[in-house]
Structures are given as C-alpha cells and as structure tokens.
Motif scaffolding. Structure first.
Motif, PDB file in Angstrom:
ATOM      1  N   PRO A   1       5.701  17.556  -2.847  1.00  0.00           N
ATOM      2  CA  PRO A   1       4.802  17.989  -3.990  1.00  0.00           C
ATOM      3  C   PRO A   1       3.678  17.059  -4.293  1.00  0.00           C
ATOM      4  CG  PRO A   1       6.681  16.297  -4.425  1.00  0.00           C
ATOM      5  CD  PRO A   1       6.633  16.550  -3.433  1.00  0.00           C
ATOM      6  N   ILE A   2       2.590  17.362  -4.264  1.00  0.00           N
ATOM      7  CA  ILE A   2       1.093  16.437  -4.814  1.00  0.00           C
ATOM      8  C   ILE A   2       1.037  15.566  -5.241  1.00  0.00           C
ATOM      9  CG2 ILE A   2      -1.708  17.355  -5.089  1.00  0.00           C
ATOM     10  CD1 ILE A   2      -0.154  18.847  -3.226  1.00  0.00           C
ATOM     11  N   GLY A   3       0.849  14.487  -4.910  1.00  0.00           N
ATOM     12  CA  GLY A   3       0.547  13.418  -5.738  1.00  0.00           C
ATOM     13  C   GLY A   3       1.946  12.063  -5.650  1.00  0.00           C
ATOM     14  N   ALA A   4       2.596  12.887  -4.431  1.00  0.00           N
ATOM     15  CA  ALA A   4       4.414  11.759  -4.472  1.00  0.00           C
ATOM     16  C   ALA A   4       3.379  11.187  -3.720  1.00  0.00           C
ATOM     17  CB  ALA A   4       5.056  12.456  -3.230  1.00  0.00           C
ATOM     18  N   ALA A   5       4.135   9.741  -3.196  1.00  0.00           N
ATOM     19  CA  ALA A   5       3.805   8.824  -2.309  1.00  0.00           C
ATOM     20  C   ALA A   5       5.043   8.021  -1.849  1.00  0.00           C
ATOM     21  CB  ALA A   5       3.524   7.347  -4.118  1.00  0.00           C
ATOM     22  N   VAL A   6       4.289   7.213  -0.742  1.00  0.00           N
ATOM     23  CA  VAL A   6       5.529   7.437   0.619  1.00  0.00           C
ATOM     24  C   VAL A   6       4.541   5.719   0.710  1.00  0.00           C
ATOM     25  CG1 VAL A   6       5.680   6.847   2.523  1.00  0.00           C
ATOM     26  CG2 VAL A   6       5.263   9.103   1.672  1.00  0.00           C
ATOM     27  N   VAL A   7       5.711   4.472   0.367  1.00  0.00           N
ATOM     28  CA  VAL A   7       5.200   3.242  -0.241  1.00  0.00           C
ATOM     29  C   VAL A   7       5.970   2.546   1.142  1.00  0.00           C
ATOM     30  CG1 VAL A   7       5.763   1.308  -1.489  1.00  0.00           C
ATOM     31  CG2 VAL A   7       6.251   3.539  -2.448  1.00  0.00           C
ATOM     32  N   LEU A   8       4.061   1.999   1.102  1.00  0.00           N
ATOM     33  CA  LEU A   8       5.006   1.040   2.928  1.00  0.00           C
ATOM     34  C   LEU A   8       5.022  -0.398   2.552  1.00  0.00           C
ATOM     35  CD1 LEU A   8       1.141   2.251   3.764  1.00  0.00           C
ATOM     36  CD2 LEU A   8       3.533   3.232   4.514  1.00  0.00           C
ATOM     37  N   ASP A   9       6.113  -0.355   1.846  1.00  0.00           N
ATOM     38  CA  ASP A   9       6.855  -1.299   1.684  1.00  0.00           C
ATOM     39  C   ASP A   9       7.632  -2.543   2.771  1.00  0.00           C
ATOM     40  OD1 ASP A   9       9.036   0.102   1.940  1.00  0.00           O
ATOM     41  OD2 ASP A   9       9.638  -0.047  -0.127  1.00  0.00           O
TER      42      ASP A   9
ATOM     43  N   ARG B   1      -1.133  16.752   4.398  1.00  0.00           N
ATOM     44  CA  ARG B   1      -1.793  15.926   4.585  1.00  0.00           C
ATOM     45  C   ARG B   1      -1.680  14.215   3.385  1.00  0.00           C
ATOM     46  NH1 ARG B   1      -7.284  17.762   3.354  1.00  0.00           N
ATOM     47  NH2 ARG B   1      -5.795  19.209   1.798  1.00  0.00           N
ATOM     48  N   MET B   2      -2.321  13.172   3.700  1.00  0.00           N
ATOM     49  CA  MET B   2      -2.495  12.227   2.668  1.00  0.00           C
ATOM     50  C   MET B   2      -3.366  11.005   2.508  1.00  0.00           C
ATOM     51  SD  MET B   2       2.158  11.152   3.831  1.00  0.00           S
ATOM     52  CE  MET B   2       1.537  11.643   5.403  1.00  0.00           C
ATOM     53  N   ILE B   3      -4.128  10.769   1.699  1.00  0.00           N
ATOM     54  CA  ILE B   3      -4.636   9.476   1.429  1.00  0.00           C
ATOM     55  C   ILE B   3      -4.167   8.081   1.329  1.00  0.00           C
ATOM     56  CG2 ILE B   3      -6.809   8.779   0.537  1.00  0.00           C
ATOM     57  CD1 ILE B   3      -7.362  11.140   1.645  1.00  0.00           C
ATOM     58  N   TYR B   4      -4.638   7.574   2.134  1.00  0.00           N
ATOM     59  CA  TYR B   4      -4.445   5.617   2.274  1.00  0.00           C
ATOM     60  C   TYR B   4      -4.921   4.840   1.380  1.00  0.00           C
ATOM     61  CZ  TYR B   4      -3.243   0.749   2.855  1.00  0.00           C
ATOM     62  OH  TYR B   4      -3.097  -0.547   3.051  1.00  0.00           O
TER      63      TYR B   4
ATOM     64  N   ASP C   1      -8.572   6.762   3.854  1.00  0.00           N
ATOM     65  CA  ASP C   1      -8.574   7.025   5.027  1.00  0.00           C
ATOM     66  C   ASP C   1      -7.507   8.105   5.005  1.00  0.00           C
ATOM     67  OD1 ASP C   1     -10.116   5.859   6.957  1.00  0.00           O
ATOM     68  OD2 ASP C   1      -8.472   4.997   7.549  1.00  0.00           O
ATOM     69  N   GLU C   2      -7.911   9.594   5.203  1.00  0.00           N
ATOM     70  CA  GLU C   2      -6.332  10.500   5.982  1.00  0.00           C
ATOM     71  C   GLU C   2      -5.887  10.636   6.762  1.00  0.00           C
ATOM     72  OE1 GLU C   2      -7.522  14.625   3.736  1.00  0.00           O
ATOM     73  OE2 GLU C   2      -7.422  14.987   6.109  1.00  0.00           O
ATOM     74  N   VAL C   3      -4.699  11.125   6.097  1.00  0.00           N
ATOM     75  CA  VAL C   3      -3.582  10.927   7.718  1.00  0.00           C
ATOM     76  C   VAL C   3      -3.058  12.116   7.376  1.00  0.00           C
ATOM     77  CG1 VAL C   3      -1.419   9.888   8.399  1.00  0.00           C
ATOM     78  CG2 VAL C   3      -2.873   8.514   7.826  1.00  0.00           C
ATOM     79  N   ALA C   4      -2.411  12.593   8.723  1.00  0.00           N
ATOM     80  CA  ALA C   4      -2.476  14.580   8.592  1.00  0.00           C
ATOM     81  C   ALA C   4      -1.341  14.472   9.662  1.00  0.00           C
ATOM     82  CB  ALA C   4      -3.218  15.829   8.777  1.00  0.00           C
TER      83      ALA C   4
ATOM     84  N   GLY D   1       1.082  -1.026   0.007  1.00  0.00           N
ATOM     85  CA  GLY D   1       0.172  -0.365  -0.184  1.00  0.00           C
ATOM     86  C   GLY D   1       0.982   1.340  -0.197  1.00  0.00           C
ATOM     87  N   ARG D   2       0.038   2.848  -0.278  1.00  0.00           N
ATOM     88  CA  ARG D   2       0.975   3.914  -0.138  1.00  0.00           C
ATOM     89  C   ARG D   2       0.779   4.905   0.374  1.00  0.00           C
ATOM     90  NH1 ARG D   2       1.045   5.826  -6.485  1.00  0.00           N
ATOM     91  NH2 ARG D   2      -0.938   5.968  -6.074  1.00  0.00           N
ATOM     92  N   LEU D   3       0.702   5.647   1.309  1.00  0.00           N
ATOM     93  CA  LEU D   3       0.191   7.077   1.100  1.00  0.00           C
ATOM     94  C   LEU D   3       0.701   8.258   0.361  1.00  0.00           C
ATOM     95  CD1 LEU D   3       1.467   7.573   5.210  1.00  0.00           C
ATOM     96  CD2 LEU D   3      -0.976   6.886   4.020  1.00  0.00           C
ATOM     97  N   VAL D   4      -0.844   8.754  -0.998  1.00  0.00           N
ATOM     98  CA  VAL D   4      -0.348   9.626  -1.669  1.00  0.00           C
ATOM     99  C   VAL D   4      -1.132  11.474  -1.114  1.00  0.00           C
ATOM    100  CG1 VAL D   4      -1.428  10.307  -3.874  1.00  0.00           C
ATOM    101  CG2 VAL D   4      -1.451   7.848  -3.024  1.00  0.00           C
TER     102      VAL D   4
END
Length: 163
Positions: free
Chosen positions: A74-82, A154-157, A146-149, A63-66
């Motif tokens: 930057p908007i659209g960057a992703a944090v990969v939950l690997d 702010r990131m969406i899962y 879900d939104e994580v702030a 999964g990832r947090l976008v």
C-alpha cells in the motif's frame, strides 16, 4: 670514440635502472615491516584522564523507506531500517515482502547501515535495483529523498532522527 660514449651511456642507464629497482624494493620492505616509529605516549600526554561527561540523549529513530508506488504494497507503507541489514524481495523473511511481483527476485536487494548511514546493494537480481532511476552495480549510499525502485515498487528514503 662514439663506441665508448655509447658504452658509457648504456652503463649509466643500467646503473639508474638498478637504483630505481633498489628504491622500490626498499620501500616495499619498509611498508611490509611497518613503521619503526613508536606510538607510546608518555604519561600525561595525549589523553585526558577525566573524560568530559556525556549528556543523555533521546534515543535515535531509524530511517525508513516509504512506499510511493507499488502493485504489491500500500502507498505510504514504510520499511523501517532498524536492523544492520534489511532484505527486500519475495523471500518470506524479507523486511519488505514483495511476493506477487514477477520482476522481483527472492533476495533482490539489501539495505545496510554503514556507520549509521544506509547503503543499498543489488543481490544479483535479474531485473536490477534502481536508485533515482539509475541501475546500481555496487553498494550505493542513500541520502534523504533518494528513490529506491525494486520491481514495480518505488520507495523514498527518509532518514531518522539522531537526537
């Protein structure tokens, strides 16, 4: 006559109290010692000696947090939950380095994978971590959308695929 009745009533209550304490002690001792039932199965009962073949599956994608809003990323960057644990904060070793955001701690929040499902927890930050607008005080599971702030970010899962 009344005195004798009161004495019998007191003795009866005392006997009931001792029985109650005895039952509690017996139950506690049984719980500490464990169950006396055997879990040994006789041959041929309880398992299949020939397990069913498992079809090869496609590797799962994590999964990832976008990022949907941020002063830093930057908007659209992703944090990969690997990884089993993904750190969010200003720490240079964090997966999402939020250096420059004055509302983010060095080790602000941690996303953990628990049985394949992600959870997020605040690591004692001053300004808190929010899930869907609510400040979290304990480890909180994340669900799709879900939104994580964290600070101004702010990131969406988005869950990964399991096939």
């Amino acid at each position: 006559m009344v005195d004798q009745a009161l004495l019998l009533l007191r003795v009866g209550v005392l006997v009931l109290l001792y029985l109650f304490v005895w039952r509690i002690a017996r139950t506690a001792i049984r719980d500490v010692r464990g169950s006396s039932e055997s879990m040994i199965l006789s041959p041929g009962h309880g398992f299949d000696p020939q397990p069913a073949p498992v079809a090869p599956s496609k590797p799962a994608t994590p999964g990832r947090l976008v990022v949907v809003a941020s002063d830093i990323l930057p908007i659209g960057a992703a944090v990969v939950l690997d990884q089993p644990e993904v750190l969010l904060g200003r720490d240079p070793h964090a997966a999402a380095v939020l250096d420059g955001d004055g509302f983010v701690s060095g080790r602000h929040a941690m996303v953990r994978l628990r049985g394949g499902s992600p959870t997020v927890s605040d690591l004692g930050s001053t300004n808190g971590t929010y899930v869907n607008g609510d400040r979290i005080a304990a480890e909180t599971p994340l669900f799709e959308g879900d939104e994580v702030a964290v600070g101004s970010t702010r990131m969406i899962y988005e869950p990964g695929t399991t096939q």
